[in-house]
Design an enzyme around this catalytic site. Structure first.
Site, PDB file in Angstrom:
ATOM      1  CG  ASP A   1      -0.817  -1.012   2.139  1.00 52.42           C
ATOM      2  OD1 ASP A   1      -0.093  -1.089   3.035  1.00 52.42           O
ATOM      3  OD2 ASP A   1      -1.573  -1.932   1.812  1.00 52.42           O
TER       4      ASP A   1
ATOM      5  CE  LYS B   1      -2.281   2.476  -8.885  1.00 55.79           C
ATOM      6  NZ  LYS B   1      -2.133   1.873 -10.010  1.00 55.79           N
TER       7      LYS B   1
ATOM      8  CG  MET C   1      -4.989   4.891  11.765  1.00 49.33           C
ATOM      9  SD  MET C   1      -5.877   3.111  11.645  1.00 49.33           S
ATOM     10  CE  MET C   1      -5.634   2.321  12.749  1.00 49.33           C
TER      11      MET C   1
HETATM   12  N1  SAH Z   1       1.060  -1.178  10.717  1.00 52.80           N
HETATM   13  C1  SAH Z   1       1.623   0.220  10.918  1.00 52.80           C
HETATM   14  C2  SAH Z   1       0.264   0.917  11.304  1.00 52.80           C
HETATM   15  C3  SAH Z   1      -0.803   1.009  10.184  1.00 52.80           C
HETATM   16  S1  SAH Z   1      -2.056   2.241  10.743  1.00 52.80           S
HETATM   17  C4  SAH Z   1       2.677   0.370  11.922  1.00 52.80           C
HETATM   18  O1  SAH Z   1       2.757  -0.744  12.642  1.00 52.80           O
HETATM   19  O2  SAH Z   1       3.107   1.418  12.046  1.00 52.80           O
HETATM   20  C5  SAH Z   1      -1.599   3.571   9.902  1.00 52.80           C
HETATM   21  C6  SAH Z   1      -1.230   4.669  11.015  1.00 52.80           C
HETATM   22  O3  SAH Z   1      -0.019   4.410  11.653  1.00 52.80           O
HETATM   23  C7  SAH Z   1      -1.186   6.075  10.715  1.00 52.80           C
HETATM   24  O4  SAH Z   1      -2.422   6.749  10.851  1.00 52.80           O
HETATM   25  C8  SAH Z   1      -0.388   6.911  11.959  1.00 52.80           C
HETATM   26  O5  SAH Z   1      -0.848   6.732  13.238  1.00 52.80           O
HETATM   27  C9  SAH Z   1       0.766   5.602  11.996  1.00 52.80           C
HETATM   28  N2  SAH Z   1       1.900   5.781  11.296  1.00 52.80           N
HETATM   29  C10 SAH Z   1       2.354   4.902  10.056  1.00 52.80           C
HETATM   30  N3  SAH Z   1       3.474   5.249   9.723  1.00 52.80           N
HETATM   31  C11 SAH Z   1       3.820   6.574  10.586  1.00 52.80           C
HETATM   32  C12 SAH Z   1       5.012   7.316  10.361  1.00 52.80           C
HETATM   33  N4  SAH Z   1       5.987   7.272   9.701  1.00 52.80           N
HETATM   34  N5  SAH Z   1       4.909   8.467  11.376  1.00 52.80           N
HETATM   35  C13 SAH Z   1       3.748   8.753  12.073  1.00 52.80           C
HETATM   36  N6  SAH Z   1       2.795   7.789  12.148  1.00 52.80           N
HETATM   37  C14 SAH Z   1       2.954   6.817  11.363  1.00 52.80           C
END
Ligand code: SAH
Length: 254
Positions: free
Chosen positions: A39, A60, A175
């Site tokens: 994604d 997408k 999120m």
């Molecule tokens: N599997 C991912 C989370 C997916 S949910 C993990 O373990 O990080 C998506 C959320 O992850 C986003 O809304 C945000 O809150 C967070 N997120 C993912 N990448 C990020 C980043 N580089 N900086 C800040 N928040 C991030």
């Protein structure tokens, strides 16, 4: 002709975004896989490590929709059954708010061999790169990771914010940009000190990372003035204040 041996599906975490935070194994698999289904969250730099003809963007949006999960599940099985080595690449860790659980169950149900390759989750890695520890001998002995996606004021949230307000530990919200005003207010109503430090780290570990700091009472305004947008991780608790103490040091090295 003999039937192709079913290939393996690797559920791989990309870490928060900096390609150097990929695991060695993730990096190898990205280069070697026959197909990488990703994604957007892993980010351009990481996605471009994959040869262009072996990657497909399943995040997408067609007509504003993401590829439905059932469709992703079906394609993972189909590609593996053709004998391909498939990587399902996710931002952060594939088991944290990433539907990795559903994919694992589906693969198991269809006898497709799979392996999980953990990644640095943004829940811990995000605050870490911004100088925020999630636990601290003086301030926090527990961490709770929650989704901020649900509206805490609607009464249908699966998260017990009142209970969270009581833990005395660190709360990490993923999120959680859009509903920041709602859940910070809910926590204060539930009895948390309005002066409790809060920090949001946007695009943690990216070169354009941004941080907003404040308290439960001031953070919404602080985010507006910094211009915080998703993806960002929210840290609520005394540990979010530690950053102020190390900031001078961090900046000295930036
Ligand atoms: N599997 C991912 C989370 C997916 S949910 C993990 O373990 O990080 C998506 C959320 O992850 C986003 O809304 C945000 O809150 C967070 N997120 C993912 N990448 C990020 C980043 N580089 N900086 C800040 N928040 C991030």
């Amino acid at each position: 002709m003999t039937e192709a041996t079913t290939g393996t599906v690797y559920l791989v975490g990309s870490g928060p975004g900096d390609p150097e935070l990929l695991t060695v194994k993730a990096r190898r698999l990205l280069e070697e896989a026959d197909l990488v289904m990703h994604d957007r969250l892993p980010g351009k730099e990481i996605i471009e490590l994959v040869p262009a003809d072996s990657r497909v963007d399943v995040g997408k949006r067609a007509h504003g929709d993401r590829t439905p999960q059932a469709e992703i599940n079906r394609r993972l099985v189909e590609q593996a059954q053709e004998g391909k080595t498939v990587v399902r690449l996710k931002g952060g860790d594939p088991t944290v708010f990433a539907r990795g659980g559903e994919e694992m169950t589906h693969l198991a149900d269809h006898d497709v061999p799979f392996e999980v390759v953990p990644g640095v989750t943004s829940a811990t890695g995000g605050p870490a790169v911004a100088g925020i520890p999630l636990t601290h001998r003086e301030f926090a002995s527990s961490v709770t990771i929650v989704t901020g996606h649900e509206d805490p004021t609607k009464g249908e949230s699966a998260i017990d914010w009142e209970c969270l307000a009581d833990t005395g530990g660190t709360i990490v919200v993923l999120m959680g940009v859009t509903r920041l005003p709602e859940y910070t207010a809910t926590l204060v109503e539930a009895g948390m000190d309005p002066e409790t430090p809060v920090a949001l780290v946007e695009r943690a570990s990216w070169t354009d990372q941004q941080v907003a700091t404040g308290t439960l009472e001031t953070i919404v305004e602080a985010c507006e003035s910094v211009g915080i947008e998703p993806p960002a991780v929210t840290v609520i608790g005394e540990v979010a204040g530690v950053r102020e103490d190390v900031l001078a040091w961090l900046e000295g090295y930036e």
